[in-house]
Design an enzyme around this catalytic site. Structure first.
Site, short mmCIF file in Angstrom:
data_model
loop_
_atom_site.label_atom_id
_atom_site.label_comp_id
_atom_site.label_asym_id
_atom_site.label_seq_id
_atom_site.Cartn_x
_atom_site.Cartn_y
_atom_site.Cartn_z
N PRO A 38 -7.61 1.66 -0.45
CA PRO A 38 -6.98 2.06 -1.71
C PRO A 38 -5.47 1.86 -1.59
O PRO A 38 -4.87 2.32 -0.62
CB PRO A 38 -7.31 3.56 -1.83
CG PRO A 38 -7.68 4.00 -0.46
CD PRO A 38 -8.16 2.80 0.29
N LEU B 295 -2.02 2.08 -4.03
CA LEU B 295 -1.38 2.36 -5.32
C LEU B 295 -0.55 1.16 -5.77
O LEU B 295 0.20 0.59 -4.96
CB LEU B 295 -0.45 3.57 -5.13
CG LEU B 295 -0.25 4.51 -6.30
CD1 LEU B 295 -1.58 5.03 -6.83
CD2 LEU B 295 0.63 5.69 -5.89
N GLN C 181 -11.01 6.41 -5.37
CA GLN C 181 -10.34 7.42 -4.56
C GLN C 181 -9.64 8.42 -5.47
O GLN C 181 -8.89 8.04 -6.37
CB GLN C 181 -9.29 6.82 -3.62
CG GLN C 181 -8.74 7.92 -2.71
CD GLN C 181 -7.58 7.51 -1.85
OE1 GLN C 181 -6.54 7.11 -2.37
NE2 GLN C 181 -7.75 7.58 -0.55
N CYS D 121 -2.25 10.65 2.16
CA CYS D 121 -1.01 10.15 1.57
C CYS D 121 0.13 11.15 1.79
O CYS D 121 0.01 12.31 1.43
CB CYS D 121 -1.21 9.89 0.08
SG CYS D 121 0.32 9.35 -0.71
N ARG E 15 -2.93 -3.90 3.80
CA ARG E 15 -1.89 -4.86 3.45
C ARG E 15 -2.25 -6.31 3.77
O ARG E 15 -1.92 -7.21 3.00
CB ARG E 15 -0.58 -4.47 4.16
CG ARG E 15 0.04 -3.23 3.55
CD ARG E 15 1.06 -2.61 4.46
NE ARG E 15 0.44 -2.01 5.64
CZ ARG E 15 1.09 -1.32 6.56
NH1 ARG E 15 2.38 -1.16 6.45
NH2 ARG E 15 0.44 -0.79 7.58
C1 LIG Z 1 1.40 -0.29 -1.50
C2 LIG Z 1 0.47 0.68 -0.81
C3 LIG Z 1 -0.11 1.70 -1.53
C4 LIG Z 1 -0.99 2.61 -0.90
N1 LIG Z 1 -1.63 3.55 -1.66
C5 LIG Z 1 -2.59 4.32 -1.08
C6 LIG Z 1 -3.42 5.17 -1.87
O1 LIG Z 1 -3.34 5.20 -3.12
N2 LIG Z 1 -4.35 5.92 -1.23
C7 LIG Z 1 -4.50 5.89 0.15
O2 LIG Z 1 -5.36 6.59 0.70
N3 LIG Z 1 -3.73 5.09 0.91
C8 LIG Z 1 -2.81 4.29 0.32
N4 LIG Z 1 -2.11 3.41 1.09
C9 LIG Z 1 -2.39 3.32 2.53
C10 LIG Z 1 -3.48 2.29 2.80
O3 LIG Z 1 -4.69 2.68 2.20
C11 LIG Z 1 -3.71 2.13 4.33
O4 LIG Z 1 -4.16 3.35 4.85
C12 LIG Z 1 -2.44 1.70 5.05
O5 LIG Z 1 -1.77 0.65 4.37
C13 LIG Z 1 -2.77 1.24 6.49
O6 LIG Z 1 -3.64 0.14 6.47
P1 LIG Z 1 -3.11 -1.39 6.70
O7 LIG Z 1 -2.27 -1.37 7.97
O8 LIG Z 1 -4.34 -2.21 6.83
O9 LIG Z 1 -2.27 -1.74 5.51
C14 LIG Z 1 -1.24 2.51 0.49
C15 LIG Z 1 -0.65 1.46 1.21
C16 LIG Z 1 0.20 0.54 0.57
C17 LIG Z 1 0.79 -0.60 1.37
#
Ligand SMILES: Cc1cc2nc3c(=O)[nH]c(=O)nc-3n(C[C@H](O)[C@H](O)[C@H](O)COP(=O)(O)O)c2cc1C
Length: 327
Positions: free
Chosen positions: A13, A15, A66, A96, A230
């Site tokens: 998820p 945002l 979510q 978050c 990401r």
């Molecule tokens: C732009 C952005 C928005 C995010 N929004 C949420 C969210 O709405 N809910 C959530 O649980 N995590 C959110 N995250 C965290 C991601 O779900 C994830 O846990 C985090 O980026 C680590 O994973 P990655 O290293 O694969 O990016 C967000 C991350 C990014 C980059």
């Protein structure tokens, strides 16, 4: 539908990123990967018009929503609305760290009150038939021992939650922005692996810093699922072999990214005809050709002309013509 099969790989998820237009594009690349919505405040579903928050296409399935919230009753009502709208899993955000979320007493700060999370999960599960899951961190602020983490998981599991998606880095509520807290402090996969060893019956997905399908596949030898954030947003094309590598099923047949984008155009046309602004869609497309000759001109054309374009599909076709993709 066995969601645990699809859960082997999921898209996090995010945002402002994983809205329905982004998810539709990702779904063209992988039929099986479980997709998540952005975090949607439970309050908004209960007290405002829920339709804009819940809107999605059947093509996006398998699809989880979510929710953000910390009040059992509101979360239960929101879960029911989401289930009625067709979502196949309801996930509670316990990870978050943003100030806005802290002020509403939800997100990562819920990890400090595992009993409260347990009450939320109980209420949500009573309200719906679909699985209710939790996305959390491995700790929060100075509560970062394995014992603290294990106690949180056990308490929430006793309330009926069997599926956890764990961002393998602790949340830090003061002094780091949410963006910084996605890279600092360092990841600790060991904590997640240790949890799985101690509680093998739980379905555990790991998240944080996973950049390739090969890495995901390796982690799947020890865990039930891998969530990618990401890396998949910045380069959706990385998912093109997810179905064969992760699920042993056939991949979609796109020869290259231009073919993929061309397959997405009827969706764009349909959305534009229903009044969706072109830029809401093109923001997800700007990185699609990164690294390929012509991609800079493609991006430039989109960013300069999408806000005022009369024919969005034609603009995408023209922008795509700059890209010199081989194969
Ligand atoms: C732009 C952005 C928005 C995010 N929004 C949420 C969210 O709405 N809910 C959530 O649980 N995590 C959110 N995250 C965290 C991601 O779900 C994830 O846990 C985090 O980026 C680590 O994973 P990655 O290293 O694969 O990016 C967000 C991350 C990014 C980059």
């Amino acid at each position: 539908m066995d969601l645990n099969f699809y859960r082997r790989l999921s898209i996090a998820p995010m945002l402002d990123y994983t809205d329905r237009h982004c998810r539709y594009l990702l779904r063209l690349l992988t039929k099986n990967t479980l997709l998540y919505t952005e975090m949607i405040p439970a309050n908004a579903l209960v007290h405002a018009d829920p339709e804009p928050f819940l809107k999605h296409s059947l093509e996006e399935y398998p699809l989880a929503i979510q929710l953000g919230g910390g009040d059992p009753e509101t979360l239960a009502l929101a879960s029911k609305k989401a289930e009625n709208a067709g979502y196949q899993e309801i996930n509670l955000n316990c990870g978050c760290p943003s100030d806005r979320v802290q002020n509403g007493s939800f997100g990562a700060c819920l990890m400090k009150d595992s009993e409260k999370v347990a009450r939320c999960i109980e209420a949500m599960q009573k309200a719906v038939q679909v699985p209710v899951t939790v996305k959390c961190r491995i700790g929060i602020d100075h509560d970062d021992s394995f014992e603290f983490f294990l106690n949180f998981i056990k308490t929430v599991h006793e309330a009926g939650c069997n599926t956890f998606i764990i961002h393998a880095r602790k949340a830090w509520l003061k002094g780091l922005s949410p963006k910084e807290n996605r890279d600092i402090p360092p990841l600790n996969y060991e904590r997640v692996l240790e949890l799985k060893k101690l509680m093998p019956n739980l379905n555990i997905s790991i998240n944080g810093g996973i950049k390739t399908l090969e890495h995901a596949k390796e982690l799947l030898t020890q865990l039930d699922g891998v969530m990618i954030g990401r890396a998949a947003y910045e380069n959706p094309w990385m998912l093109k072999e997810a179905d064969s590598l992760i699920y042993n099923t056939q991949d979609p047949i796109w020869k290259n990214r231009k073919e993929l984008l061309t397959a997405y155009l009827p969706y764009v046309e349909q959305e534009l005809s229903q009044g969706c602004p072109l830029t809401i869609i093109t923001r997800h497309l700007s990185s699609l050709f990164n690294g390929i000759p012509g991609s800079r001109k493609y991006r430039q054309m989109l960013s300069e002309q999408a806000p005022k374009a009369k024919d969005g599909v034609e603009l995408l076709q023209k922008a795509m013509a700059f890209v010199e993709e081989i194969g």
